[in-house]
Scaffold this motif. Structure first.
Motif, PDB file in Angstrom:
ATOM      1  N   ASP A  85     -53.802  22.650   0.302  1.00 34.86           N
ATOM      2  CA  ASP A  85     -54.706  21.510   0.417  1.00 34.86           C
ATOM      3  C   ASP A  85     -54.963  20.970  -0.988  1.00 34.86           C
ATOM      4  O   ASP A  85     -55.422  21.697  -1.871  1.00 34.86           O
ATOM      5  CB  ASP A  85     -56.016  21.983   1.069  1.00 34.86           C
ATOM      6  N   THR A  86     -54.626  19.696  -1.219  1.00 37.99           N
ATOM      7  CA  THR A  86     -54.885  19.058  -2.507  1.00 37.99           C
ATOM      8  C   THR A  86     -55.521  17.692  -2.286  1.00 37.99           C
ATOM      9  O   THR A  86     -55.487  17.144  -1.180  1.00 37.99           O
ATOM     10  CB  THR A  86     -53.595  18.846  -3.322  1.00 37.99           C
ATOM     11  N   GLN A  87     -56.087  17.141  -3.352  1.00 34.02           N
ATOM     12  CA  GLN A  87     -56.453  15.733  -3.326  1.00 34.02           C
ATOM     13  C   GLN A  87     -55.208  14.949  -2.920  1.00 34.02           C
ATOM     14  O   GLN A  87     -54.077  15.327  -3.258  1.00 34.02           O
ATOM     15  CB  GLN A  87     -56.933  15.306  -4.715  1.00 34.02           C
ATOM     16  N   SER A  88     -55.362  13.871  -2.185  1.00 33.84           N
ATOM     17  CA  SER A  88     -54.211  13.149  -1.666  1.00 33.84           C
ATOM     18  C   SER A  88     -53.241  12.741  -2.769  1.00 33.84           C
ATOM     19  O   SER A  88     -53.642  12.190  -3.798  1.00 33.84           O
ATOM     20  CB  SER A  88     -54.658  11.899  -0.909  1.00 33.84           C
ATOM     21  N   ILE A  89     -51.967  13.011  -2.525  1.00 35.69           N
ATOM     22  CA  ILE A  89     -50.932  12.631  -3.489  1.00 35.69           C
ATOM     23  C   ILE A  89     -50.300  11.281  -3.128  1.00 35.69           C
ATOM     24  O   ILE A  89     -49.386  10.821  -3.807  1.00 35.69           O
ATOM     25  CB  ILE A  89     -49.838  13.707  -3.583  1.00 35.69           C
ATOM     26  N   GLU A  90     -50.818  10.639  -2.074  1.00 37.01           N
ATOM     27  CA  GLU A  90     -50.258   9.353  -1.673  1.00 37.01           C
ATOM     28  C   GLU A  90     -50.510   8.264  -2.714  1.00 37.01           C
ATOM     29  O   GLU A  90     -49.802   7.253  -2.730  1.00 37.01           O
ATOM     30  CB  GLU A  90     -50.831   8.926  -0.323  1.00 37.01           C
ATOM     31  N   MET A  91     -51.504   8.450  -3.610  1.00 36.80           N
ATOM     32  CA  MET A  91     -51.727   7.444  -4.643  1.00 36.80           C
ATOM     33  C   MET A  91     -50.511   7.308  -5.563  1.00 36.80           C
ATOM     34  O   MET A  91     -50.310   6.282  -6.200  1.00 36.80           O
ATOM     35  CB  MET A  91     -52.972   7.783  -5.471  1.00 36.80           C
ATOM     36  N   PHE A  92     -49.662   8.346  -5.610  1.00 32.12           N
ATOM     37  CA  PHE A  92     -48.451   8.329  -6.432  1.00 32.12           C
ATOM     38  C   PHE A  92     -47.203   7.962  -5.624  1.00 32.12           C
ATOM     39  O   PHE A  92     -46.085   8.138  -6.095  1.00 32.12           O
ATOM     40  CB  PHE A  92     -48.224   9.702  -7.061  1.00 32.12           C
ATOM     41  N   ALA A  93     -47.364   7.453  -4.420  1.00 32.45           N
ATOM     42  CA  ALA A  93     -46.241   7.282  -3.494  1.00 32.45           C
ATOM     43  C   ALA A  93     -45.197   6.278  -3.960  1.00 32.45           C
ATOM     44  O   ALA A  93     -44.077   6.258  -3.437  1.00 32.45           O
ATOM     45  CB  ALA A  93     -46.748   6.895  -2.104  1.00 32.45           C
ATOM     46  N   ASP A  94     -45.534   5.427  -4.944  1.00 35.66           N
ATOM     47  CA  ASP A  94     -44.531   4.495  -5.458  1.00 35.66           C
ATOM     48  C   ASP A  94     -43.716   5.120  -6.589  1.00 35.66           C
ATOM     49  O   ASP A  94     -42.889   4.447  -7.203  1.00 35.66           O
ATOM     50  CB  ASP A  94     -45.194   3.204  -5.936  1.00 35.66           C
TER      51      ASP A  94
ATOM     52  N   ARG B 207     -58.201  11.935   5.928  1.00 36.87           N
ATOM     53  CA  ARG B 207     -59.584  12.269   5.590  1.00 36.87           C
ATOM     54  C   ARG B 207     -60.243  13.026   6.732  1.00 36.87           C
ATOM     55  O   ARG B 207     -59.999  12.756   7.904  1.00 36.87           O
ATOM     56  CB  ARG B 207     -60.358  10.984   5.293  1.00 36.87           C
ATOM     57  N   ASN B 208     -61.059  13.999   6.378  1.00 36.70           N
ATOM     58  CA  ASN B 208     -61.822  14.786   7.357  1.00 36.70           C
ATOM     59  C   ASN B 208     -60.926  15.517   8.364  1.00 36.70           C
ATOM     60  O   ASN B 208     -61.244  15.607   9.550  1.00 36.70           O
ATOM     61  CB  ASN B 208     -62.806  13.895   8.125  1.00 36.70           C
ATOM     62  N   LEU B 209     -59.803  16.034   7.870  1.00 36.63           N
ATOM     63  CA  LEU B 209     -58.891  16.782   8.738  1.00 36.63           C
ATOM     64  C   LEU B 209     -59.160  18.278   8.694  1.00 36.63           C
ATOM     65  O   LEU B 209     -58.656  19.012   9.532  1.00 36.63           O
ATOM     66  CB  LEU B 209     -57.436  16.522   8.323  1.00 36.63           C
ATOM     67  N   ASP B 210     -59.929  18.708   7.709  1.00 32.73           N
ATOM     68  CA  ASP B 210     -60.154  20.135   7.481  1.00 32.73           C
ATOM     69  C   ASP B 210     -61.628  20.425   7.715  1.00 32.73           C
ATOM     70  O   ASP B 210     -62.497  19.934   6.991  1.00 32.73           O
ATOM     71  CB  ASP B 210     -59.756  20.489   6.042  1.00 32.73           C
TER      72      ASP B 210
ATOM     73  N   LYS C 212     -63.014  11.788   0.367  1.00 34.61           N
ATOM     74  CA  LYS C 212     -61.687  11.632  -0.216  1.00 34.61           C
ATOM     75  C   LYS C 212     -60.601  12.061   0.761  1.00 34.61           C
ATOM     76  O   LYS C 212     -60.790  12.988   1.548  1.00 34.61           O
ATOM     77  CB  LYS C 212     -61.566  12.459  -1.498  1.00 34.61           C
ATOM     78  N   ASP C 213     -59.462  11.374   0.684  1.00 38.18           N
ATOM     79  CA  ASP C 213     -58.293  11.800   1.451  1.00 38.18           C
ATOM     80  C   ASP C 213     -57.681  13.030   0.796  1.00 38.18           C
ATOM     81  O   ASP C 213     -57.706  13.170  -0.436  1.00 38.18           O
ATOM     82  CB  ASP C 213     -57.252  10.686   1.493  1.00 38.18           C
ATOM     83  N   HIS C 214     -57.110  13.878   1.619  1.00 36.83           N
ATOM     84  CA  HIS C 214     -56.436  15.072   1.121  1.00 36.83           C
ATOM     85  C   HIS C 214     -55.020  15.109   1.685  1.00 36.83           C
ATOM     86  O   HIS C 214     -54.711  14.479   2.696  1.00 36.83           O
ATOM     87  CB  HIS C 214     -57.192  16.339   1.541  1.00 36.83           C
TER      88      HIS C 214
END
Length: 300
Positions: free
Chosen positions: A190-199, A115-118, A126-128
């Motif tokens: 740069d996208t909305q974070s895809i870590e929510m799909f990490a499983d 978050r807040n890296l850009d 939101k995380d990206h």
């Protein structure tokens, strides 16, 4: 230093050059040892052989290291110091996997989420996920900003078991940037974070085309996504090594509920929806398409 780097970039090595060179040097060293029964090998000559081996391997290693900018350097080129630091940090994922397709060597360098890296991103709540990909032409011709068709290619995340129409650049609010440097072309996505799909199995696709559809991708019964068997454009599909502990199943389900538009591998035949008229012309054939219920002609 720049001249040194340029010289290495212009060299062409086969994929197994380093391994073959090391094996040849080892075999030659063994042969020299066996020849000791017939002749005396001076200590100086042994040192020279070993030095030659070290120089050859070092040259290949340095060349490989200089082949690409790092993800952090790509972020710096875009004047993103916070993102550059994140790419150097422990949360960054280094991939460096290459696929050759068409005229290109396609390398996914790495990614990082946070978050807040850009500094340009106003979506502060939101995380990206930021991903970096690099291209080179296989024939060695340099890629340039003025001639490379950035808009003709897509770099997008996809998720196994989820429709490619549901999870992609468009639904993830992506922003892509690109630039050429030293003959290579770099994508920063740069996208909305895809870590929510990490499983789940998460991919990064790169292909010649536009919005994901069933002429480009297929989805198997087990949810596995692949390129369509008859897709002929430039393409590569990478599997991302995400940390499953960072998955957010509730957020993923909410996202899919909002964006899932269904998916079928069956392609709609034009004859099922259009009336088709074909007219021979001097230049070949002219095709007119009319909706079955009437409407304006669409000429192809």
């Amino acid at each position: 230093m720049n001249d040194y780097r340029k010289a290495f970039d212009e060299l062409s090595f086969s994929a197994d050059f380093q391994e073959r060179t090391a094996n040849l040097l080892r075999n030659r060293a063994r042969e020299l040892e066996k020849e000791r029964t017939d002749m005396t090998i001076s200590k100086t000559k042994k040192i020279a052989v070993l030095a030659a081996a070290c120089i050859a391997l070092l040259a290949v290693s340095v060349s490989a290291a200089m082949l690409w900018l790092t993800p952090a350097q790509v972020a710096e080129e875009h004047d993103q110091p916070l993102l550059a630091e994140a790419f150097k940090g422990p949360e960054a994922i280094e991939i460096n996997e290459t696929v050759e397709s068409g005229d290109f060597s396609i390398t996914l360098l790495g990614l990082v989420s946070g978050r807040n890296l850009d500094t340009l991103n106003q979506d502060l709540e939101k995380d990206h996920t930021y991903s970096v990909l690099a291209l080179r032409r296989l024939d060695g011709e340099p890629l340039e900003n003025e001639t490379f068709d950035f808009s003709g290619y897509v770099m997008t995340p996809l998720v196994a078991g989820c429709s490619p129409a549901a999870v992609n650049n468009w639904t993830l609010g992506a922003f892509a940037q690109g630039f050429a440097k030293d003959g290579a072309y770099y994508y920063l996505l740069d996208t909305q974070s895809i870590e929510m799909f990490a499983d789940r199995t998460v991919y990064m696709a790169f292909y010649e085309g536009f919005v994901p559809n069933n002429t480009i991708f297929t989805m198997a019964d087990d949810g596995t996504i692949a390129f369509a068997y008859d897709f002929t454009g430039v393409h590569a599909l990478f599997t991302l090594p995400l940390d499953s502990a960072k998955a957010d199943p509730a957020a993923a389900e909410a996202f899919l509920t909002e964006n899932d538009m269904g998916w079928t591998n069956e392609r709609t035949e034009p004859e099922g929806e259009w009336e088709i008229e074909r007219h021979e012309t001097e230049d070949g054939e002219e095709i007119f398409l009319r909706p079955e219920d009437g409407g304006t002609d669409a000429s192809q």
